[in-house]
Enzyme design. Structure first.
Site, PDB file in Angstrom:
ATOM      1  N   HIS A  66      93.213  61.735  58.100  1.00  0.00           N
ATOM      2  CA  HIS A  66      92.539  60.494  58.524  1.00  0.00           C
ATOM      3  C   HIS A  66      91.602  60.911  59.653  1.00  0.00           C
ATOM      4  O   HIS A  66      92.075  61.299  60.728  1.00  0.00           O
ATOM      5  CB  HIS A  66      93.572  59.483  59.013  1.00  0.00           C
ATOM      6  CG  HIS A  66      92.979  58.251  59.630  1.00  0.00           C
ATOM      7  ND1 HIS A  66      92.270  57.330  58.911  1.00  0.00           N
ATOM      8  CD2 HIS A  66      92.991  57.802  60.900  1.00  0.00           C
ATOM      9  CE1 HIS A  66      91.873  56.347  59.717  1.00  0.00           C
ATOM     10  NE2 HIS A  66      92.301  56.609  60.929  1.00  0.00           N
ATOM     11  N   ASP A  82      91.640  52.665  48.785  1.00  0.00           N
ATOM     12  CA  ASP A  82      92.127  52.383  50.141  1.00  0.00           C
ATOM     13  C   ASP A  82      92.909  51.064  50.158  1.00  0.00           C
ATOM     14  O   ASP A  82      92.863  50.315  51.140  1.00  0.00           O
ATOM     15  CB  ASP A  82      90.969  52.305  51.140  1.00  0.00           C
ATOM     16  CG  ASP A  82      91.126  53.320  52.270  1.00  0.00           C
ATOM     17  OD1 ASP A  82      92.229  53.862  52.410  1.00  0.00           O
ATOM     18  OD2 ASP A  82      90.142  53.537  52.997  1.00  0.00           O
ATOM     19  N   HIS A 105      88.534  58.707  53.475  1.00  0.00           N
ATOM     20  CA  HIS A 105      87.571  57.638  53.793  1.00  0.00           C
ATOM     21  C   HIS A 105      86.487  57.975  54.815  1.00  0.00           C
ATOM     22  O   HIS A 105      86.478  57.474  55.925  1.00  0.00           O
ATOM     23  CB  HIS A 105      88.255  56.319  54.171  1.00  0.00           C
ATOM     24  CG  HIS A 105      89.519  56.418  54.981  1.00  0.00           C
ATOM     25  ND1 HIS A 105      90.615  55.648  54.711  1.00  0.00           N
ATOM     26  CD2 HIS A 105      89.843  57.158  56.057  1.00  0.00           C
ATOM     27  CE1 HIS A 105      91.570  55.927  55.572  1.00  0.00           C
ATOM     28  NE2 HIS A 105      91.131  56.836  56.391  1.00  0.00           N
TER      29      HIS A 105
END
Lengths: 327, 431
Positions: B183, B309, B236
């Site tokens: 992340h 997501d 992401h």
């Protein structure tokens, strides 16, 4: 001594506000701000009479719903409501229960069932008052939401300036201090821009939010440069917990660089007014000598006019309610 | 029992196949496919499904989903997530390990696997935590977790922030042949923020997450990847700088991949509007220049994968002041139509968009999925590329409805989803 000027009402001022709630200065137009200030002007005298009470809001219920500690703002709203003849009720919700998410909406719905006419709401989270306003049928006044807005403070600051100087347009206004966390600063920046003043922001970079210049301010990190020729100096309160190494290195360093004293003030307009939303940290952001200067400091005017401004807001919003009821 | 999907536009991004033809499913696998397969010459006992010219592609493989279990079954369950996946054309998904009960021991993986077997729909895989409790301090038992079926390692929505821990995690995972999925957010820089830092956050009085929090973490990690040679995947990607850094890293030949999610190419920070908590997510929605850079990254292949997501949140977690609301958007049922927007607008060719949804994510999680090939599992999605419609959250199978895309007009709709040769979803009016 400045002469107090009561301007004549402008014929272009509308009869009423367009909106039912007062959530943010950024929702208001120049004429609406003028309407509220003119209305507030008319209430100043009432508050100075032995009999301070009128009956515009007789029968109305005004609830002060404060999710954050406040003495000044809450008292000011309470006095304003009582002077207009409303029944005012104070409700404080402990900060420990706020985190429980549901409290805000549940409290709103519970209170709504009691048919209040006006809710004055303060909440530590930005946007919380707007969220609450969507769930109630009362008119809602934002009494301060997080770092977002505190519209009645900006209005009372504007009224204070207007009564002392006679205008807002064209004035150089320096706002100094913790602008990053300040809802007072944001509301004032919006209001002063709408009314045609020139706004400066003076703060260390760590206390300025990103892109603040996009809100219509000139940024200064050097306090003297920012105060040069200023007509109005608005000091902001600095939370002491932000001064111990997190945002600025120390209280004494902050006072040295950004505390308002006679020396720094000497570069401003010799008749510059000094304002502070209170409560002051004397010796941190402002020197006592300056704060208490009867010729320069209008801090107690701000408190007095705060009641008049809040009376005006209550009056104008209940007129909107009346008009809606008549539709 | 065999079935034949006839008169379909066969699309296989792994091989480049794009042809009108048929596909035969037998014994849960693709027995044959190609332009020569038509109704003529089929044995009588084969079930025939006329696809009416619709697109038949490998089922979507979604590498980042929160299924609510274990621990948050009031928001989503493996059953409801499976139903949502099926409706979205997703035939395999990998769930994140950082819920209230982190998957940092074998029991967690076994639980997910058992529930998935019971439901017998979408194939459900799981990541395991890089660190115990996804807390970023001590390594989880990566060897045992790999043996128990962890497809890769990730601390989910938490960055592995400590450089020493990350360095060791990469080295250790590398020896196990597993990828670390990061992340990308420097947690200290992001710690006080709730949306992208900038003018809009300043106007709303919300504390911002500086965009630099993302490239700082990626650049640091790339140094550690050079040091260890381990495979590294960035989850992401949301900023222009990150796309550019990863473009250069790939040019240098580093073993790096990355993904993005539809909000980052379909929305911007402006969509936060007046404190819309459905637009609160992590990483936050960025500027329009970032959004365009993400689209370019998808177009030139810098961004390998599109993940949903999927992050379900119940009403109580979203009906709050913005800063107090939980982040997340449900995405399983909007993954395909939002990705097809890129195709319809001419930003990304259809095959490349499908590759980002099928074979590439399958490769990331080390599964032989996401392909139309003889002998491959018959995991398929049949979709109408152009059918106009609107996203309607009320029709979502997901238990949670937290989507900012409600009401958005889209082109493209899933007609049927097939897992191991068995239909797990059929749109109204089809089949």
């Amino acid at each position: 001594m400045q002469r107090i000027i009561d301007p004549m009402p402008d014929s272009s001022v509308p009869e009423r506000l367009r909106q039912r709630h007062l959530l943010a200065i950024s929702d208001l137009s120049e004429v609406e701000i003028t309407l509220l200030l003119d209305c507030a002007d008319s209430y100043v005298e009432q508050s100075r009479q032995p009999d301070k009470k009128s009956s515009q809001l007789r029968g109305r219920t005004v609830i002060n719903l404060f999710f954050e500690n406040s003495t000044r703002t809450r008292t000011s709203f309470e006095v304003a409501g009582k002077r207009l003849g409303a029944d005012t009720v104070n409700m404080s919700v402990g900060s420990s229960s706020i985190k429980k998410g549901e409290t805000l909406i549940d409290t709103a719905l519970t209170l709504n069932a009691m048919h209040p006419d006006v809710l004055i709401v303060r909440h530590p989270a930005s946007g919380a008052v707007e969220l609450l306003s969507q769930k109630v049928s009362a008119a809602v006044i934002n009494g301060g939401d997080g770092s977002h807005e505190h519209p009645t403070q900006a209005l009372l600051d504007a009224l204070t300036i207007r009564r002392r100087v006679g205008r807002l347009a064209g004035l150089k206004v320096a706002i100094c201090g913790d602008i990053m966390h300040s809802r007072v600063a944001r509301s004032n920046i919006h209001l002063l821009n709408i009314m045609g003043a020139q706004v400066r922001a003076i703060a260390p970079p760590t206390l300025l939010p990103p892109a603040i210049e996009r809100l219509g301010v000139a940024v200064f990190h050097d306090m003297r440069a920012g105060l040069e020729g200023a007509d109005i100096v608005m000091m902001l309160r600095l939370q002491l917990e932000r001064m111990q190494g997190s945002f600025v290195p120390s209280t004494r360093e902050y006072y040295h660089l950004y505390g308002l004293d006679r020396d720094k003030l000497s570069v401003a307009n010799p008749e510059a007014l000094i304002m502070h939303p209170g409560p002051m940290n004397r010796g941190v952001e402002i020197d006592s000598d300056v704060a208490d200067d009867i010729n320069r400091s209008v801090i107690l005017d701000q408190v007095e006019l705060g009641v008049a401004v809040r009376m005006a807001c209550l009056d104008q919003l209940t007129r909107v309610l009346d008009a809606e009821g008549g539709d | 029992m065999a079935s034949a999907y006839l008169n379909a536009r066969l699309l296989d991004p792994a091989s480049g196949l794009d042809t009108v033809g048929g596909l035969i499913v037998k014994d849960r696998v693709i027995a044959d496919l190609g332009p020569s397969i038509t109704a003529d010459g089929l044995a009588d006992d084969i079930e025939r499904i006329d696809c009416g010219g619709a697109c038949l592609a490998p089922g979507l493989v979604d590498i980042r989903v929160r299924v609510g279990e274990p621990g948050e079954a009031h928001k989503e369950t493996i059953a409801s997530a499976s139903a949502a996946a099926a409706a979205g054309g997703v035939t395999a998904l990998a769930c994140l390990p950082d819920g209230p009960e982190p998957i940092d021991r074998r029991a967690g993986l076994e639980y997910v696997a058992r529930r998935a077997r019971e439901i017998k729909s979408t194939k459900i895989f799981a990541y395991a935590c890089v660190t115990r409790g996804a807390e970023g301090r001590e390594l989880a038992e990566m060897g045992l977790l790999a043996e128990a079926g962890a497809v890769a390692f990730s601390d989910g929505g938490n960055a592995v922030a400590d450089a020493l821990v990350m360095s060791r995690a990469l080295a250790y995972a590398g020896a196990l042949g597993k990828t670390i999925v990061q992340h990308p957010e420097e947690p200290r820089l992001a710690s006080e923020g709730v949306m992208n830092a900038g003018e809009i956050a300043t106007r709303l009085g919300l504390s911002g997450i500086p965009r630099q929090a993302e490239p700082i973490m990626i650049e640091r990690d790339l140094r550690l990847v050079e040091l260890t040679g381990a495979r590294y995947h960035v989850a992401h990607v949301s900023t222009a700088e990150s796309v550019e850094i990863l473009r250069r890293a790939k040019r240098r030949g580093l073993p790096v991949t990355c993904d993005t999610a539809p909000p980052y190419f379909a929305l911007t920070e402006i969509d936060v509007g007046d404190y819309r908590t459905f637009a609160r997510l992590s990483p936050p929605l960025r500027s329009d220049a970032d959004r365009q850079a993400v689209v370019e990254g998808l177009a030139d292949g810098t961004i390998d994968i599109i993940a949903s997501d999927h992050w379900p949140q119940d009403v109580e977690s979203k009906r709050l002041p913005f800063a107090l609301a939980e982040p997340g958007i449900v995405g399983l049922e909007t993954l395909l139509p939002l990705t097809l927007e890129l195709v319809h607008r001419g930003h990304v060719p259809l095959m490349q968009a499908l590759a980002a949804l099928t074979c590439r994510p399958a490769d990331l999680i080390g599964q032989k999925l996401g392909r139309l090939a003889k002998g491959a599992p018959a995991d398929l999605v049949l979709f109408d590329l152009d059918r106009p419609g609107r996203i309607e959250v009320d029709r979502f199978r997901s238990k949670s409805k937290n989507s900012p895309f409600d009401g958005r007009p889209v082109s493209g709709a899933v007609l049927a989803t097939i897992v191991d040769g068995r239909p797990v979803y059929q749109a109204e009016g089809f089949g």
